[in-house]
Design a protein around this motif. Structure first.
Motif, PDB file in Angstrom:
ATOM      1  N   LEU A 287      15.390 116.377  76.397  1.00  0.00           N
ATOM      2  CA  LEU A 287      14.558 117.292  75.614  1.00  0.00           C
ATOM      3  C   LEU A 287      13.813 118.296  76.488  1.00  0.00           C
ATOM      4  O   LEU A 287      13.832 119.498  76.194  1.00  0.00           O
ATOM      5  N   PRO A 288      13.143 117.857  77.579  1.00  0.00           N
ATOM      6  CA  PRO A 288      12.485 118.841  78.443  1.00  0.00           C
ATOM      7  C   PRO A 288      13.453 119.885  78.986  1.00  0.00           C
ATOM      8  O   PRO A 288      13.120 121.061  79.089  1.00  0.00           O
ATOM      9  N   LEU A 289      14.673 119.452  79.313  1.00  0.00           N
ATOM     10  CA  LEU A 289      15.671 120.378  79.840  1.00  0.00           C
ATOM     11  C   LEU A 289      16.107 121.367  78.775  1.00  0.00           C
ATOM     12  O   LEU A 289      16.259 122.563  79.042  1.00  0.00           O
ATOM     13  N   VAL A 290      16.293 120.869  77.543  1.00  0.00           N
ATOM     14  CA  VAL A 290      16.711 121.727  76.426  1.00  0.00           C
ATOM     15  C   VAL A 290      15.661 122.799  76.162  1.00  0.00           C
ATOM     16  O   VAL A 290      15.985 123.952  75.872  1.00  0.00           O
ATOM     17  N   VAL A 291      14.381 122.405  76.266  1.00  0.00           N
ATOM     18  CA  VAL A 291      13.296 123.359  76.029  1.00  0.00           C
ATOM     19  C   VAL A 291      13.209 124.388  77.151  1.00  0.00           C
ATOM     20  O   VAL A 291      12.992 125.576  76.907  1.00  0.00           O
ATOM     21  N   GLN A 292      13.383 123.923  78.399  1.00  0.00           N
ATOM     22  CA  GLN A 292      13.214 124.814  79.545  1.00  0.00           C
ATOM     23  C   GLN A 292      14.385 125.764  79.778  1.00  0.00           C
ATOM     24  O   GLN A 292      14.180 126.889  80.248  1.00  0.00           O
ATOM     25  N   MET A 293      15.594 125.331  79.468  1.00  0.00           N
ATOM     26  CA  MET A 293      16.775 126.124  79.799  1.00  0.00           C
ATOM     27  C   MET A 293      16.752 127.532  79.209  1.00  0.00           C
ATOM     28  O   MET A 293      17.008 128.515  79.937  1.00  0.00           O
ATOM     29  N   PRO A 294      16.458 127.705  77.898  1.00  0.00           N
ATOM     30  CA  PRO A 294      16.421 129.074  77.358  1.00  0.00           C
ATOM     31  C   PRO A 294      15.376 129.942  78.059  1.00  0.00           C
ATOM     32  O   PRO A 294      15.601 131.134  78.282  1.00  0.00           O
ATOM     33  N   ILE A 295      14.246 129.323  78.418  1.00  0.00           N
ATOM     34  CA  ILE A 295      13.195 130.073  79.108  1.00  0.00           C
ATOM     35  C   ILE A 295      13.673 130.526  80.479  1.00  0.00           C
ATOM     36  O   ILE A 295      13.479 131.683  80.878  1.00  0.00           O
ATOM     37  N   MET A 296      14.313 129.604  81.219  1.00  0.00           N
ATOM     38  CA  MET A 296      14.808 129.934  82.556  1.00  0.00           C
ATOM     39  C   MET A 296      15.890 131.019  82.493  1.00  0.00           C
ATOM     40  O   MET A 296      15.924 131.929  83.328  1.00  0.00           O
ATOM     41  N   ILE A 297      16.764 130.914  81.502  1.00  0.00           N
ATOM     42  CA  ILE A 297      17.829 131.911  81.338  1.00  0.00           C
ATOM     43  C   ILE A 297      17.231 133.267  80.979  1.00  0.00           C
ATOM     44  O   ILE A 297      17.656 134.318  81.474  1.00  0.00           O
ATOM     45  N   GLY A 298      16.204 133.241  80.100  1.00  0.00           N
ATOM     46  CA  GLY A 298      15.526 134.480  79.725  1.00  0.00           C
ATOM     47  C   GLY A 298      14.875 135.149  80.922  1.00  0.00           C
ATOM     48  O   GLY A 298      14.933 136.376  81.083  1.00  0.00           O
ATOM     49  N   ILE A 299      14.263 134.340  81.796  1.00  0.00           N
ATOM     50  CA  ILE A 299      13.643 134.878  83.017  1.00  0.00           C
ATOM     51  C   ILE A 299      14.709 135.469  83.935  1.00  0.00           C
ATOM     52  O   ILE A 299      14.520 136.535  84.529  1.00  0.00           O
ATOM     53  N   PHE A 300      15.833 134.759  84.053  1.00  0.00           N
ATOM     54  CA  PHE A 300      16.927 135.227  84.913  1.00  0.00           C
ATOM     55  C   PHE A 300      17.372 136.631  84.506  1.00  0.00           C
ATOM     56  O   PHE A 300      17.407 137.552  85.327  1.00  0.00           O
ATOM     57  N   TYR A 301      17.716 136.797  83.222  1.00  0.00           N
ATOM     58  CA  TYR A 301      18.196 138.093  82.752  1.00  0.00           C
ATOM     59  C   TYR A 301      17.080 139.137  82.726  1.00  0.00           C
ATOM     60  O   TYR A 301      17.321 140.323  82.982  1.00  0.00           O
TER      61      TYR A 301
END
Length: 209
Positions: free
Chosen positions: A97-111
């Motif tokens: 769950l923590p990974l699922v929540v963080q992944m979109p945020i990290m991807i958004g920061i990347f782009y």
């Protein structure tokens, strides 16, 4: 994902204008400040994910022994694994769950950082422009080094050859791809790793008490 990357770009712009009011008109500093804020906000989730991942990796030898012992009895295998998780107080899904929540945020920061449209000077420290790759290779080297240290902190020495391969391969891979990424993006990765290393050290200190 455009929605998240747009938010990231807006946050960078807001921070840039805020620090500019104090005479620090620098996008590199804005990215550093944003990264620190994000890591602080996500610390509870990062802590939960790291603890779960580390616990599962420490169980690998016992899990492997059970899988070998009951490889011909799938029902007994699943039961013994469930008993192992229960006795060790480990939830194999706790880190998901923590990974699922963080992944979109990290991807958004990347782009968001990769595609950021800078206005004005983009110089930072030794770099003429963080919109282009670091010509000195300092940031790519730091990205590989900090990735290795961070991985070393969270990866227990279980003797698993696959773990050792990942321990050395991932930092080299991150360093390699950092050669072509905008320096601003690599700067974010390095600061994020440094924050993660600090948070992990804090967690280890608390666990040792």
């Amino acid at each position: 994902m455009d929605f998240l990357s747009n938010i990231v770009q807006q946050v960078i712009t807001i921070i840039y204008h805020f620090i500019s009011s104090f005479g620090v008109a620098n996008y590199g500093v804005a990215i550093v400040v944003m990264t620190i804020l994000v890591k602080l906000l996500l610390y509870p989730l990062s802590k939960k994910q790291i603890e779960s991942t580390k616990a599962m990796m420490e169980l690998q030898p016992k899990m492997k022994a059970i899988q070998e012992k009951y490889k011909d009895d799938k029902q007994r295998l699943n039961m013994e694994l469930a008993n192992l998780y229960k006795s060790e107080g480990v939830n194999p899904l706790a880190g998901c769950l923590p990974l699922v929540v963080q992944m979109p945020i990290m991807i958004g920061i990347f782009y968001g950082i990769r595609d950021f449209q800078y206005e004005g000077s983009t110089s930072f420290l030794w770099m003429e422009s963080i919109a282009a790759p670091d010509p000195t290779y300092i940031l790519p080297v730091l990205s590989a080094l900090t990735t290795f240290i961070q991985s070393k902190q969270t990866m227990p020495d279980t003797g698993n050859p696959q773990n050792k391969i990942m321990l050395y391969f991932m930092p080299l891979f991150i360093g390699y791809i950092s050669l072509t990424f905008p320096a601003g993006l690599v700067l974010y990765w390095v600061v994020m790793n440094i924050m993660q290393i600090g948070q992990q050290a804090l967690m280890n200190k608390e666990a040792a008490k």
